[in-house]
Design a protein around this motif. Structure first.
Motif, mmCIF file in Angstrom:
data_model
loop_
_atom_site.group_PDB
_atom_site.id
_atom_site.type_symbol
_atom_site.label_atom_id
_atom_site.label_comp_id
_atom_site.label_asym_id
_atom_site.label_seq_id
_atom_site.Cartn_x
_atom_site.Cartn_y
_atom_site.Cartn_z
ATOM 1 N N SER A 120 -3.094 7.054 -4.835
ATOM 2 C CA SER A 120 -3.848 6.653 -6.000
ATOM 3 C C SER A 120 -5.351 6.936 -5.817
ATOM 4 C CB SER A 120 -3.626 5.147 -6.157
ATOM 5 O OG SER A 120 -4.045 4.732 -7.397
ATOM 6 N N HIS A 141 0.028 2.464 -3.502
ATOM 7 C CA HIS A 141 -1.130 3.333 -3.290
ATOM 8 C C HIS A 141 -0.669 4.753 -2.941
ATOM 9 C CE1 HIS A 141 -5.140 4.629 -2.269
ATOM 10 N NE2 HIS A 141 -4.719 5.011 -1.075
ATOM 11 N N ALA A 195 -2.573 -3.304 -12.068
ATOM 12 C CA ALA A 195 -4.028 -3.511 -11.960
ATOM 13 C C ALA A 195 -4.459 -3.828 -10.529
ATOM 14 C CB ALA A 195 -4.447 -4.650 -12.892
ATOM 15 N N ASP A 196 -3.516 -4.113 -9.650
ATOM 16 C CA ASP A 196 -3.887 -4.512 -8.282
ATOM 17 C C ASP A 196 -4.723 -3.418 -7.620
ATOM 18 O OD1 ASP A 196 -2.531 -6.571 -5.943
ATOM 19 O OD2 ASP A 196 -3.542 -4.733 -5.267
ATOM 20 N N ASN A 197 -5.852 -3.859 -7.080
ATOM 21 C CA ASN A 197 -6.832 -2.930 -6.556
ATOM 22 C C ASN A 197 -6.370 -2.145 -5.332
ATOM 23 O OD1 ASN A 197 -9.215 -1.956 -7.322
ATOM 24 N ND2 ASN A 197 -10.427 -3.241 -5.932
ATOM 25 N N GLU A 198 -5.366 -2.652 -4.644
ATOM 26 C CA GLU A 198 -4.873 -1.936 -3.464
ATOM 27 C C GLU A 198 -3.647 -1.087 -3.779
ATOM 28 O OE1 GLU A 198 -5.672 -4.006 0.618
ATOM 29 O OE2 GLU A 198 -4.840 -5.465 -0.777
ATOM 30 N N ARG A 239 0.829 -1.215 0.000
ATOM 31 C CA ARG A 239 0.000 0.000 0.000
ATOM 32 C C ARG A 239 0.860 1.260 0.000
ATOM 33 N NH1 ARG A 239 -5.141 0.355 0.211
ATOM 34 N NH2 ARG A 239 -5.290 2.282 1.411
ATOM 35 N N ALA A 247 -4.132 0.439 -9.186
ATOM 36 C CA ALA A 247 -5.551 0.125 -9.397
ATOM 37 C C ALA A 247 -6.128 0.638 -10.721
ATOM 38 C CB ALA A 247 -6.379 0.621 -8.212
ATOM 39 N N THR A 300 -6.148 7.358 -16.384
ATOM 40 C CA THR A 300 -7.163 6.298 -16.260
ATOM 41 C C THR A 300 -6.851 5.071 -17.115
ATOM 42 O OG1 THR A 300 -8.421 7.430 -17.979
ATOM 43 C CG2 THR A 300 -9.094 7.830 -15.692
ATOM 44 N N SER A 310 -7.778 -0.719 -13.878
ATOM 45 C CA SER A 310 -8.361 -2.030 -14.145
ATOM 46 C C SER A 310 -7.886 -2.611 -15.481
ATOM 47 C CB SER A 310 -9.887 -1.955 -14.093
ATOM 48 O OG SER A 310 -10.414 -1.964 -15.381
ATOM 49 N N ARG A 311 -7.878 -3.923 -15.544
ATOM 50 C CA ARG A 311 -7.379 -4.617 -16.737
ATOM 51 C C ARG A 311 -8.138 -4.215 -17.985
ATOM 52 N NH1 ARG A 311 -3.994 -8.960 -14.961
ATOM 53 N NH2 ARG A 311 -4.002 -8.916 -12.698
ATOM 54 N N LYS A 357 -9.412 7.077 -6.288
ATOM 55 C CA LYS A 357 -10.402 6.148 -6.840
ATOM 56 C C LYS A 357 -11.230 6.833 -7.928
ATOM 57 C CE LYS A 357 -9.913 2.199 -4.547
ATOM 58 N NZ LYS A 357 -8.695 1.657 -5.130
#
Ligand code: SAH
Ligand code: SF4
Length: 388
Positions: A173, A58, A206-209, A54, A212, A181, A214-215, A175
């Motif tokens: 990062s 992040h 791509a890891d959400n934490e 993180r 992030a 993007t 998205s693929r 949301k």
């Protein structure tokens, strides 16, 4: 015969071994690296890795001392053992249209370009490189004139995203309301010749934490390395872009020499089999508009025939010239007429507005000065240097 070498780019002594950089490690690799270095006990490794993850991906920190919930002693040990350093930014350019381009040096002689293009995708796209140079020699591409120096590591690919995020001041990062993007692997090199590192980098990005992205907002562009297409889909679930540029083998062979190895019929079969293909997840076909070469109404009709039944979108890319290029860009009217034929046949076929042309940041204009020096030449230079 004299040989002139720019020795600032070719170090004659091996660089001191640097500490391992953590930014290119996947979660599992990060946990393992902490265990291997004796920094944590195996049973604590996953928890520690999540905590560090993180901070790194992040919050984008570059210094272990910023990790406020990690004990001071542990931070010191981490700093002694590892690094989070960013690569050196050799040059930063900003175009009149807001496009930003960075020339990044990740190691001696290893320089790559990456480009941020605002107002593309949902808000802005980063075009990243996967190799220094390219082994393929597409006639319209500047990168193709540069010999392959080497594949980029996962860390060197992720570093491009981090450099862009630093510059856009986009940490932690966010949301929502992001400037960055989308990621497109459309910079220097052929990503499918470096799939292991590209796939690892995508896992990290791509890891959400973390970063992030998205693929479904990550697109990998290939000139058509047929045997790797399925693996790309299965390992990354990324969106696919194919650099097509011609609809018949004789012409495509002259533009994209790889076509001799993987002709159009084989390429189309592999695309039809791409994992997850659907109307919601279409393939992008890239088609560079070259004056008098591939831009006639007959070419447009052949393209419609070829893509029948494939959920696709066609990006028409006006050719971007570069010093020494042999092609010319099609006239605007010709491009519009070409697009109209595709549109009438039901294909979305946006004409890609050239971005960042004034700073040579547009598609196919990227090239770094890194050259692969032949070992013999380098040895000679080293010998004459130490003799003088
Ligand atoms: N090697 C990969 C990805 C990098 S090239 C590939 O070939 O797909 C990214 C895109 O830019 C490709 O579609 C490529 O064909 C296109 N391109 C290369 N040179 C160009 C130029 N001079 N003008 C416009 N597009 C170009
Ligand atoms: Fe390499 Fe892609 Fe350029 Fe062809 S278009 S030379 S594959 S980077």
């Amino acid at each position: 015969m004299g040989v002139t070498l720019d020795l600032s780019r070719a170090p004659t002594v091996p660089a001191a071994p640097s500490k391992p950089n953590l930014i290119g490690l996947t979660r599992a690799e990060l946990a393992q690296a902490l265990i291997d270095a004796g920094v944590v006990r195996p049973e604590k490794a996953r928890m520690r890795a999540t905590q560090l993850w993180r901070w790194i991906h992040h919050y984008g920190v570059t210094d272990f001392s910023a990790m406020s919930d990690v004990a001071k002693e542990m931070r010191a040990t981490l700093a002694e053992t590892f690094t989070l350093a960013r690569p050196e930014i050799v040059e930063r350019q900003v175009s009149r249209d807001g496009t930003r381009k960075w020339l990044i040096r990740t190691a001696p002689g290893i320089e790559v370009e990456c480009v941020y293009i605002p107002d593309v995708g949902r808000a802005g796209a980063l075009c990243v490189s996967s190799q220094v140079g390219c082994t393929l020699n597409c006639t319209f591409c500047h990168t193709g004139t540069q010999a392959l120096v080497r594949n980029l590591t996962a860390a060197e690919i992720v570093a491009q995203v981090q450099v862009a995020r630093d510059d856009l001041e986009e940490w932690p990062s966010p949301k929502e309301d992001r400037k960055l993007t989308n990621i497109v692997f459309m910079g220097m090199g052929e990503p499918l010749y470096n799939l292991d590192n590209v796939a690892a980098a995508i896992d990290i990005i791509a890891d959400n934490e973390g970063i992030a992205i998205s693929r479904r907002r990550i697109t990998v562009s290939t000139s058509g390395v047929v045997p790797e297409l399925t693996a790309l889909g299965e390992r990354t679930q990324a969106m696919l872009a194919i650099s097509l540029h011609a609809t018949n083998d004789p012409l495509r062979e002259t533009l994209v020499p790889l076509n001799r190895k993987y002709p159009i019929a084989e390429l189309m079969a592999a695309i039809r089999a791409y994992p997850g293909l659907s109307n919601a997840k279409r393939v992008t076909f890239e088609y560079v508009m070259l004056k008098g070469v591939n831009d006639s109404p007959a070419d447009a009709r052949a393209l419609v025939q070829l893509l029948k039944g494939i959920p696709s979108k066609i990006n028409l890319i006006p050719f971007n010239p570069w010093p020494g290029s042999i092609h010319e860009c099609s006239d605007w009217g010709t491009i519009e007429a070409f697009a109209a034929i595709l549109n009438r046949a039901g294909f979305a076929s946006p004409i890609r507005t050239p971005r960042g042309r004034d700073i040579l940041a547009a598609c196919g204009q990227l090239k770094s000065e890194s050259e692969k020096l032949r070992a013999s030449v380098r040895r000679k230079a080293t010998a004459s240097e130490s003799a003088s």
